[in-house]
Design a protein around this motif. Structure first.
Motif, PDB file in Angstrom:
ATOM      1  N   ARG A 191       2.444   8.822 -10.215  1.00  0.00           N
ATOM      2  CA  ARG A 191       2.657   8.150  -8.927  1.00  0.00           C
ATOM      3  C   ARG A 191       3.067   6.692  -9.136  1.00  0.00           C
ATOM      4  N   SER A 225       6.580   4.583  -7.949  1.00  0.00           N
ATOM      5  CA  SER A 225       6.373   3.494  -6.996  1.00  0.00           C
ATOM      6  C   SER A 225       7.208   2.281  -7.382  1.00  0.00           C
ATOM      7  N   HIS A 279       0.829  -1.202   0.000  1.00  0.00           N
ATOM      8  CA  HIS A 279       0.000   0.000   0.000  1.00  0.00           C
ATOM      9  C   HIS A 279       0.867   1.256   0.000  1.00  0.00           C
ATOM     10  N   ASP A 280       0.558   2.187  -0.910  1.00  0.00           N
ATOM     11  CA  ASP A 280       1.300   3.443  -1.028  1.00  0.00           C
ATOM     12  C   ASP A 280       0.306   4.597  -0.899  1.00  0.00           C
TER      13      ASP A 280
END
Length: 230
Positions: free
Chosen positions: A97, A101, A62-63
């Motif tokens: 994003r 990641s 999870h980010d």
């Protein structure tokens, strides 16, 4: 879990073990536009390190930086006036994003034209178009501009399957789509290239966990309309 490609009305079917009406499995599928990725690549050339080799199927923890724009994109489902203006900006942020990641290499490859992944993509598209026709690996390798041994290696690296396994899965997914539309089991099996109905039933059950007719009936009973993301 059922997803429909809005461009082709093709069903993609996945199964989540342990999910129920009381404890549903929630998921979000977001298609990435290659043209948008290419544009961002051109604008941000050199901003990120070169992408290493990657597996097509990847996962990461999870980010929060990525989950925030995903949540805002979902919120736009309830804001139809704002969605046309804001959704493209939020989608662009999501791509950025993703790049930053642990999953970064995969979305960057989407925007590159002549990578191994792009060449294999041409081959997988051709396999999907074959329907019940015979598949020749030599033809697929030529389409991808690779030698046959090189094609086998890169195909498995990108799809995690051999070409014949990929073709079987594509055909069985097409069978599932047709069965959901209430076509007869025997007709569907022969239409996707099986000469033996019993072999079709065995392969279908091995992939989806239930015989064709029973599985399709269960899916039809569960289908509900899904809102389209802005």
């Amino acid at each position: 879990m059922h997803a429909v490609d809005r461009e082709t009305d093709r069903f993609d079917v996945a199964r989540a073990k342990g999910a129920s009406a009381q404890a549903p499995y929630l998921a979000l599928s977001l298609a990435i536009n290659p043209a948008g990725v290419t544009e961002l690549l051109a604008e941000q050339a050199g901003a990120l390190a070169d992408a290493p080799a990657f597996a097509t199927l990847s996962r990461a923890d999870h980010d929060p930086a990525l989950c925030d724009p995903l949540r805002r994109l979902l919120d736009l489902l309830d804001a139809p006036r704002d969605a046309p203006m804001l959704a493209p900006l939020v989608r662009r942020e999501i791509v950025w994003r993703l790049w930053a990641s642990a999953l970064g290499p995969a979305p960057r490859q989407v925007g590159l034209v002549d990578t191994h992944a792009a060449r294999i993509g041409r081959a997988t598209a051709h396999i999907r178009d074959l329907d019940a026709e015979t598949m020749r690996v030599a033809d697929l390798a030529a389409l991808a501009g690779m030698s046959v041994p090189g094609f086998h290696s890169h195909f498995k690296a990108v799809t995690t399957m051999r070409p014949v396994q990929f073709q079987k899965q594509v055909r069985l997914q097409e069978a599932c789509r047709r069965l959901i539309a209430a076509e007869e089991v025997a007709r569907v099996g022969f239409a996707i290239g099986y000469e033996s109905l019993s072999q079709f039933s065995r392969d279908y059950r091995r992939l989806f966990g239930a015989p064709p007719g029973r599985d399709a009936a269960a899916i039809r009973a569960q289908l509900v309309p899904e809102p389209a993301l802005p």
